[in-house]
Design an enzyme around this catalytic site. Sequence first.
Site, PDB file in Angstrom:
ATOM      1  N   LEU A  58      36.570 -32.251 -20.530  1.00  0.00           N
ATOM      2  CA  LEU A  58      35.975 -31.616 -21.469  1.00  0.00           C
ATOM      3  C   LEU A  58      34.655 -30.633 -21.158  1.00  0.00           C
ATOM      4  O   LEU A  58      34.741 -29.523 -21.576  1.00  0.00           O
ATOM      5  CB  LEU A  58      35.253 -32.788 -22.556  1.00  0.00           C
ATOM      6  CG  LEU A  58      34.754 -32.400 -23.919  1.00  0.00           C
ATOM      7  CD1 LEU A  58      35.461 -31.323 -24.640  1.00  0.00           C
ATOM      8  CD2 LEU A  58      34.233 -33.298 -24.708  1.00  0.00           C
ATOM      9  N   ASP A  91      22.424 -37.773 -12.585  1.00  0.00           N
ATOM     10  CA  ASP A  91      23.001 -39.216 -12.695  1.00  0.00           C
ATOM     11  C   ASP A  91      22.605 -39.546 -14.018  1.00  0.00           C
ATOM     12  O   ASP A  91      21.445 -39.828 -14.289  1.00  0.00           O
ATOM     13  CB  ASP A  91      22.657 -39.978 -11.667  1.00  0.00           C
ATOM     14  CG  ASP A  91      23.294 -41.586 -11.865  1.00  0.00           C
ATOM     15  OD1 ASP A  91      23.980 -41.827 -12.843  1.00  0.00           O
ATOM     16  OD2 ASP A  91      22.964 -42.272 -11.116  1.00  0.00           O
ATOM     17  N   ILE A  92      23.505 -39.791 -14.969  1.00  0.00           N
ATOM     18  CA  ILE A  92      22.879 -39.932 -16.522  1.00  0.00           C
ATOM     19  C   ILE A  92      22.545 -41.408 -16.648  1.00  0.00           C
ATOM     20  O   ILE A  92      21.842 -41.933 -17.290  1.00  0.00           O
ATOM     21  CB  ILE A  92      23.895 -39.850 -17.605  1.00  0.00           C
ATOM     22  CG1 ILE A  92      25.059 -40.855 -17.446  1.00  0.00           C
ATOM     23  CG2 ILE A  92      24.412 -38.523 -17.655  1.00  0.00           C
ATOM     24  CD1 ILE A  92      25.940 -41.056 -18.721  1.00  0.00           C
ATOM     25  N   THR A 150      35.648 -42.591 -28.473  1.00  0.00           N
ATOM     26  CA  THR A 150      36.856 -42.673 -28.164  1.00  0.00           C
ATOM     27  C   THR A 150      37.761 -43.496 -29.483  1.00  0.00           C
ATOM     28  O   THR A 150      37.094 -44.472 -29.967  1.00  0.00           O
ATOM     29  CB  THR A 150      37.114 -43.426 -26.810  1.00  0.00           C
ATOM     30  OG1 THR A 150      38.685 -43.841 -26.733  1.00  0.00           O
ATOM     31  CG2 THR A 150      36.471 -44.937 -26.712  1.00  0.00           C
ATOM     32  N   ASP A 151      38.911 -43.149 -29.571  1.00  0.00           N
ATOM     33  CA  ASP A 151      39.755 -43.937 -30.378  1.00  0.00           C
ATOM     34  C   ASP A 151      39.856 -45.509 -29.867  1.00  0.00           C
ATOM     35  O   ASP A 151      40.564 -46.451 -30.600  1.00  0.00           O
ATOM     36  CB  ASP A 151      41.149 -43.334 -30.670  1.00  0.00           C
ATOM     37  CG  ASP A 151      41.770 -43.248 -29.214  1.00  0.00           C
ATOM     38  OD1 ASP A 151      41.101 -43.064 -28.270  1.00  0.00           O
ATOM     39  OD2 ASP A 151      42.961 -43.349 -29.218  1.00  0.00           O
ATOM     40  N   TYR A 158      36.710 -50.573 -21.231  1.00  0.00           N
ATOM     41  CA  TYR A 158      36.360 -49.372 -21.712  1.00  0.00           C
ATOM     42  C   TYR A 158      35.888 -49.063 -23.001  1.00  0.00           C
ATOM     43  O   TYR A 158      34.940 -48.461 -23.284  1.00  0.00           O
ATOM     44  CB  TYR A 158      37.475 -48.204 -21.355  1.00  0.00           C
ATOM     45  CG  TYR A 158      37.289 -46.886 -21.572  1.00  0.00           C
ATOM     46  CD1 TYR A 158      36.604 -45.944 -20.950  1.00  0.00           C
ATOM     47  CD2 TYR A 158      38.101 -46.461 -22.692  1.00  0.00           C
ATOM     48  CE1 TYR A 158      36.193 -44.437 -21.468  1.00  0.00           C
ATOM     49  CE2 TYR A 158      37.971 -45.071 -23.033  1.00  0.00           C
ATOM     50  CZ  TYR A 158      37.084 -44.183 -22.513  1.00  0.00           C
ATOM     51  OH  TYR A 158      37.002 -42.984 -22.995  1.00  0.00           O
ATOM     52  N   LYS A 178      32.175 -47.981 -24.414  1.00  0.00           N
ATOM     53  CA  LYS A 178      32.128 -46.842 -25.254  1.00  0.00           C
ATOM     54  C   LYS A 178      31.350 -47.026 -26.720  1.00  0.00           C
ATOM     55  O   LYS A 178      30.567 -46.565 -26.968  1.00  0.00           O
ATOM     56  CB  LYS A 178      33.194 -45.912 -25.537  1.00  0.00           C
ATOM     57  CG  LYS A 178      33.802 -45.321 -24.337  1.00  0.00           C
ATOM     58  CD  LYS A 178      32.984 -44.145 -23.541  1.00  0.00           C
ATOM     59  CE  LYS A 178      32.863 -43.033 -24.555  1.00  0.00           C
ATOM     60  NZ  LYS A 178      32.211 -41.886 -23.895  1.00  0.00           N
ATOM     61  N   TRP A 210      43.232 -39.019 -26.317  1.00  0.00           N
ATOM     62  CA  TRP A 210      44.361 -38.528 -25.553  1.00  0.00           C
ATOM     63  C   TRP A 210      44.127 -37.069 -25.148  1.00  0.00           C
ATOM     64  O   TRP A 210      44.928 -36.070 -25.430  1.00  0.00           O
ATOM     65  CB  TRP A 210      45.751 -38.404 -26.388  1.00  0.00           C
ATOM     66  CG  TRP A 210      46.017 -39.957 -26.817  1.00  0.00           C
ATOM     67  CD1 TRP A 210      45.248 -41.050 -27.098  1.00  0.00           C
ATOM     68  CD2 TRP A 210      47.432 -40.428 -27.167  1.00  0.00           C
ATOM     69  NE1 TRP A 210      45.907 -42.229 -27.342  1.00  0.00           N
ATOM     70  CE2 TRP A 210      47.457 -41.713 -27.492  1.00  0.00           C
ATOM     71  CE3 TRP A 210      48.607 -39.723 -27.340  1.00  0.00           C
ATOM     72  CZ2 TRP A 210      48.715 -42.561 -27.771  1.00  0.00           C
ATOM     73  CZ3 TRP A 210      49.824 -40.602 -27.519  1.00  0.00           C
ATOM     74  CH2 TRP A 210      50.033 -41.792 -27.722  1.00  0.00           C
TER      75      TRP A 210
HETATM   76  N1  NAP Z   1      40.208 -38.269 -21.717  1.00  0.00           N
HETATM   77  C1  NAP Z   1      40.570 -38.722 -22.819  1.00  0.00           C
HETATM   78  O1  NAP Z   1      41.558 -38.920 -22.900  1.00  0.00           O
HETATM   79  C2  NAP Z   1      39.542 -39.021 -23.819  1.00  0.00           C
HETATM   80  C3  NAP Z   1      39.847 -39.855 -24.748  1.00  0.00           C
HETATM   81  C4  NAP Z   1      38.894 -40.107 -25.826  1.00  0.00           C
HETATM   82  C5  NAP Z   1      37.609 -39.894 -25.573  1.00  0.00           C
HETATM   83  N2  NAP Z   1      37.195 -39.305 -24.479  1.00  0.00           N
HETATM   84  C6  NAP Z   1      35.726 -39.222 -24.264  1.00  0.00           C
HETATM   85  O2  NAP Z   1      35.568 -37.844 -24.118  1.00  0.00           O
HETATM   86  C7  NAP Z   1      34.418 -37.784 -23.070  1.00  0.00           C
HETATM   87  C8  NAP Z   1      34.945 -36.734 -22.126  1.00  0.00           C
HETATM   88  O3  NAP Z   1      36.045 -37.162 -21.286  1.00  0.00           O
HETATM   89  P1  NAP Z   1      36.582 -36.371 -20.319  1.00  0.00           P
HETATM   90  O4  NAP Z   1      38.235 -36.524 -20.308  1.00  0.00           O
HETATM   91  O5  NAP Z   1      36.144 -34.909 -20.189  1.00  0.00           O
HETATM   92  O6  NAP Z   1      36.161 -37.334 -18.961  1.00  0.00           O
HETATM   93  P2  NAP Z   1      36.053 -36.924 -17.407  1.00  0.00           P
HETATM   94  O7  NAP Z   1      37.220 -35.590 -16.887  1.00  0.00           O
HETATM   95  O8  NAP Z   1      36.312 -38.154 -16.705  1.00  0.00           O
HETATM   96  O9  NAP Z   1      34.725 -36.352 -17.272  1.00  0.00           O
HETATM   97  C9  NAP Z   1      33.660 -37.269 -17.151  1.00  0.00           C
HETATM   98  C10 NAP Z   1      32.420 -36.758 -16.302  1.00  0.00           C
HETATM   99  O10 NAP Z   1      31.564 -37.573 -16.413  1.00  0.00           O
HETATM  100  C11 NAP Z   1      30.873 -37.496 -15.092  1.00  0.00           C
HETATM  101  N3  NAP Z   1      30.121 -38.581 -14.540  1.00  0.00           N
HETATM  102  C12 NAP Z   1      30.639 -40.005 -14.459  1.00  0.00           C
HETATM  103  N4  NAP Z   1      29.439 -40.724 -14.246  1.00  0.00           N
HETATM  104  C13 NAP Z   1      28.540 -40.002 -14.393  1.00  0.00           C
HETATM  105  C14 NAP Z   1      27.012 -40.455 -14.098  1.00  0.00           C
HETATM  106  N5  NAP Z   1      26.495 -41.531 -13.879  1.00  0.00           N
HETATM  107  N6  NAP Z   1      26.107 -39.169 -14.199  1.00  0.00           N
HETATM  108  C15 NAP Z   1      26.661 -38.085 -14.608  1.00  0.00           C
HETATM  109  N7  NAP Z   1      27.859 -37.721 -14.769  1.00  0.00           N
HETATM  110  C16 NAP Z   1      28.906 -38.804 -14.535  1.00  0.00           C
HETATM  111  C17 NAP Z   1      32.187 -37.343 -14.171  1.00  0.00           C
HETATM  112  O11 NAP Z   1      31.670 -36.906 -12.949  1.00  0.00           O
HETATM  113  P3  NAP Z   1      32.428 -37.299 -11.419  1.00  0.00           P
HETATM  114  O12 NAP Z   1      33.794 -36.967 -11.738  1.00  0.00           O
HETATM  115  O13 NAP Z   1      31.646 -36.552 -10.516  1.00  0.00           O
HETATM  116  O14 NAP Z   1      32.240 -38.837 -11.471  1.00  0.00           O
HETATM  117  C18 NAP Z   1      33.015 -36.564 -14.893  1.00  0.00           C
HETATM  118  O15 NAP Z   1      32.660 -35.062 -14.357  1.00  0.00           O
HETATM  119  C19 NAP Z   1      34.059 -38.871 -22.629  1.00  0.00           C
HETATM  120  O16 NAP Z   1      32.949 -39.503 -23.302  1.00  0.00           O
HETATM  121  C20 NAP Z   1      35.372 -39.849 -22.790  1.00  0.00           C
HETATM  122  O17 NAP Z   1      34.857 -41.101 -23.050  1.00  0.00           O
HETATM  123  C21 NAP Z   1      38.081 -39.085 -23.338  1.00  0.00           C
END
Ligand code: NAP
Length: 287
Positions: free
Chosen positions: A14, A37-38, A101-102, A125, A129, A150
């Site tokens: 995202l 690092d968050i 998330t859902d 997870y 969240k 998704w």
């Molecule tokens: N993907 C889905 O299907 C989905 C569904 C529902 C909700 N969401 C929510 O949507 C949001 C975005 O998801 P996404 O799909 O973009 O996830 P993503 O591709 O896994 O991206 C998450 C990012 O967070 C970074 N991260 C992890 N730990 C960290 C830390 N301690 N400090 C700083 N950065 C950190 C990761 O970096 P590294 O890769 O370097 O670790 C990665 O770049 C999230 O809140 C997720 O829970 C996603």
Amino acid sequence: MQERIVLLGGFGQLGSLIQETVPAKVKLFTFNSKDFDICNLAQHQSVYKDLAPTTIINAAAYTQVDNAESEQERAFKVNAQGPAMLAEACPKDCRIIHFSTDFVFGGLQQTAYKPEDVTAPASIYGASKLAGEETLMVLRPESTIIRTAWLYSAEGHNFVNTMLKLMAERDELSIVNDQFGTPTSARTLAEVVWRFVANRELKGIYHWTDQGEASWYDFAVEIQRQALELGLLSKKISLRAISTQEYPTPAQRPEFSVLDKTATYEAINFEGQKWQDELKKVLMLKL
Ligand SMILES: NC(=O)c1ccc[n+]([C@@H]2O[C@H](COP(=O)([O-])OP(=O)(O)OC[C@H]3O[C@@H](n4cnc5c(N)ncnc54)[C@H](OP(=O)(O)O)[C@@H]3O)[C@@H](O)[C@H]2O)c1
């Protein structure tokens, strides 16, 4: 007011699309997990002091749903303690936009989940969240939380890319047909995020996905159909619908987690499109 935005997790699925779709008038400062690092409070404090953001968008998260079952501490650290530190360090007039998330829902409802419906996560997870949402709503109730589901995009690790790869390699695939949700384009969500940025009055929890609903099997069938039509795949393979029981995973997922977006449509004056139409736009980026 010129928006000065700090984007955390800016190179995830995202985050990358939020970067790609940034409006010209916005000043965006993007961080990856190595620069920021968050879970490091001092880093939050020094970055916000230096950059004086008007909005912080937190796209950083621990998103490995199955691994979270054996990495509970890490999942809660990133998904709950991270947002807590963000809330603590966030300058007074700065806004927070965060994602959830859902999977915070139990999945036993028959109708689309509204933001205020009862949560009951079935996985670590989802629980981590939910803890992040609750922490933010207590520490910074004026934050905006967008729950989504998704997600996929043209690049990176997601269901669409996994399916395209497996469909090119195999003759048959078995896909779960008893979990229902809504496939959602991360690009369209990124555009939705900019609509939220434009209206600082939008506080609290909102839902966003593309329109419609599908099982993972329905999603796979449509990916194959469109990919064949576009020439991204050269042969049709057999897709077998199976039950969750036949495909056990470490994390339990909701049977039904379609999100009700009515309040969001009114808030941002945008409804998006059917997930099948959004899928086509993403697949066309691969041509
Ligand atoms: N993907 C889905 O299907 C989905 C569904 C529902 C909700 N969401 C929510 O949507 C949001 C975005 O998801 P996404 O799909 O973009 O996830 P993503 O591709 O896994 O991206 C998450 C990012 O967070 C970074 N991260 C992890 N730990 C960290 C830390 N301690 N400090 C700083 N950065 C950190 C990761 O970096 P590294 O890769 O370097 O670790 C990665 O770049 C999230 O809140 C997720 O829970 C996603």
